[in-house]
Every structure is written in C-alpha cells, then in structure tokens.
Design a protein around this motif. Structure first.
Motif, mmCIF file in Angstrom:
data_model
loop_
_atom_site.group_PDB
_atom_site.id
_atom_site.type_symbol
_atom_site.label_atom_id
_atom_site.label_comp_id
_atom_site.label_asym_id
_atom_site.label_seq_id
_atom_site.Cartn_x
_atom_site.Cartn_y
_atom_site.Cartn_z
ATOM 1 N N MET A 177 0.846 -1.213 0.000
ATOM 2 C CA MET A 177 0.000 0.000 0.000
ATOM 3 C C MET A 177 0.869 1.247 0.000
ATOM 4 O O MET A 177 1.936 1.261 0.630
ATOM 5 N N HIS A 195 -0.372 -8.076 -4.084
ATOM 6 C CA HIS A 195 -1.537 -7.222 -4.326
ATOM 7 C C HIS A 195 -1.091 -5.771 -4.175
ATOM 8 O O HIS A 195 -0.864 -5.306 -3.053
ATOM 9 N N PHE A 217 -7.138 -1.952 4.824
ATOM 10 C CA PHE A 217 -7.006 -2.460 6.199
ATOM 11 C C PHE A 217 -7.479 -3.906 6.296
ATOM 12 O O PHE A 217 -8.394 -4.303 5.582
#
Ligand code: DX5
Ligand code: ZN
Length: 217
Positions: A37, A66, A143
């Motif tokens: 992220m 991812h 999250f």
C-alpha cells in the motif's frame, strides 16, 4: 475442484515476520498474499520492497502480490525481480490496463486485476483473455479485519459467468477481505477458487489449525 488459500501477511506479527512466514510454509495454505500500500491509492501504508525481499528469502510457496498503489507500471519489473509469482494491480489505478497486464505477463508473472467493491465486473470483459486472476475486493482496500460485503456473492457468480462467456476458463477468482470459515464455502460455490485470509488465520488462537480448516472445507 480444489481451491487455494492465500494467507495475508498484513495480519502477521511484523516483529516476528520470519516466524509467521515459516508458519505459512508449514501450513496447508498454498500461496502467500502480500499487500503493498502507498498511502495514496488507499489510506494506509503497509510495506514495500525491502520487506518483500525479506519475506521472499524465507517463503517456499508462490508469492501473490496485491499492489494497492497508483501508477503500478513503474514497479512491474521490480516486483518480478523480487520474486512475485502473481502481480495484481487495481483496475481503478490503471489508465491503460490492457498494456499493464501485457507488461506483467511479459515480465514472467501471472497478471491479476483487483476490483474495488464499487467497480462492476463488466469493466474487465475486454481484458478477460489478458489476465490470469481477478481479485474481488470484499472490503474497501487498505485495512485488515473489516467486515465482509455480502454483495460479493452475486459479484462472484456474475464474474464466473463473464469469464466463461469470454473463454477465460483458466482465470482464477480471488476473494479478498473478511474471508473466514463463515463464508468460505459459499464463496467457492459462487465460483471463487482463491481465498485470501488475514485475520481469520493470524488472529486465530491456532493459526495452523485455521489454515488447515480453510483448506479442508
Ligand atoms: C485489504 C487487503 C487484504 C487484507 C485482508 O486491503 O487487501 O488482503 O489483508 O485482511 P482480512 O482477511 O483480515 O480481511
Ligand atoms: Zn490483499
């Protein structure tokens, strides 16, 4: 058809990362799921290349990466070099998704596309033959530990139909967010074949047992 369990290391103990990587190595799970992220595409920052490099040094199973980052094209070769087996980008973060998927495959990885909860499955119809995996987000990315969005069942069924219509019979459908023993079986019945599990594995009292149970449903 047997499915794949991909524990998400986002829920691991980062101060004991090697221990948790080895736990997955020894477990029934088949893949590692790594959530990268950038604090821009999603409102959180997880980890990046140096941590992934450390994980890859100990992991003995495929790495399913991812990317929750803007402009992921900048890092395709970097993640290939780090040992990613599957590289998933967000459709919402790619202006030229067809080109991005081609670049991921050319770098020797499986190409994945993740769809946020609001993004229709139709948005990947014209690249169905250019991808190896579609990741349906069953929470808003950013999250771990969030609750599962029920609409995902219908979306999974619609996606499986779409992929069949387009002849993309080999493509994986991965579900990411809020997956656990309470919904895993129904997701497989709806057409999914890869289950990401963060909290339901690492926050369980017995993570090995939890992984076993999510593989042997
Ligand atoms: C969320 C991540 C997920 C997350 C899932 O942005 O993409 O992979 O780790 O965590 P759980 O399984 O706890 O919902
Ligand atoms: Zn994820």
């Amino acid at each position: 058809m047997s499915h794949i369990l991909a524990p998400s290391l986002l829920a691991a103990d980062f101060a004991n990362l090697q221990r948790d990587v080895e736990l997955v190595n020894a477990s029934a799970a088949q893949w590692f799921h790594l959530d990268v992220m950038d604090g821009v595409f999603v409102p959180n920052i997880s980890f990046g290349m140096p941590v992934m490099e450390a994980i890859a040094r100990h992991a003995t199973k495929p790495l399913d990466v991812h990317l929750m980052i803007v402009d992921p094209d900048r890092y395709i070769q970097t993640f290939a070099d780090l040992g990613a087996d599957v590289l998933t980008v967000h459709a919402e973060a790619c202006t030229h998704l067809h080109r991005t998927l081609g670049a991921i495959r050319s770098a020797g990885m499986k190409a994945g596309v993740a769809l946020n909860p609001h993004t229709p499955v139709e948005s990947i119809r014209d690249v169905a033959k250019d991808l190896d995996l579609v990741c349906l987000m069953s929470v808003n990315p950013g999250f771990g530990g969030q609750s599962f969005i029920e609409r995902t069942y219908a979306k999974t069924r619609a996606l499986r139909t779409l992929l069949t219509e387009e002849g993309a019979v080999e493509a994986h459908i991965e579900i990411d967010g809020g997956v656990g023993l309470g919904n895993a079986k129904a997701l497989l019945e709806a057409g999914a074949d890869v289950l990401v599990a963060g909290s339901s594995v690492f926050r369980a009292s017995d993570p090995m047992r939890a992984a076993h149970d999510l593989v042997h449903l």
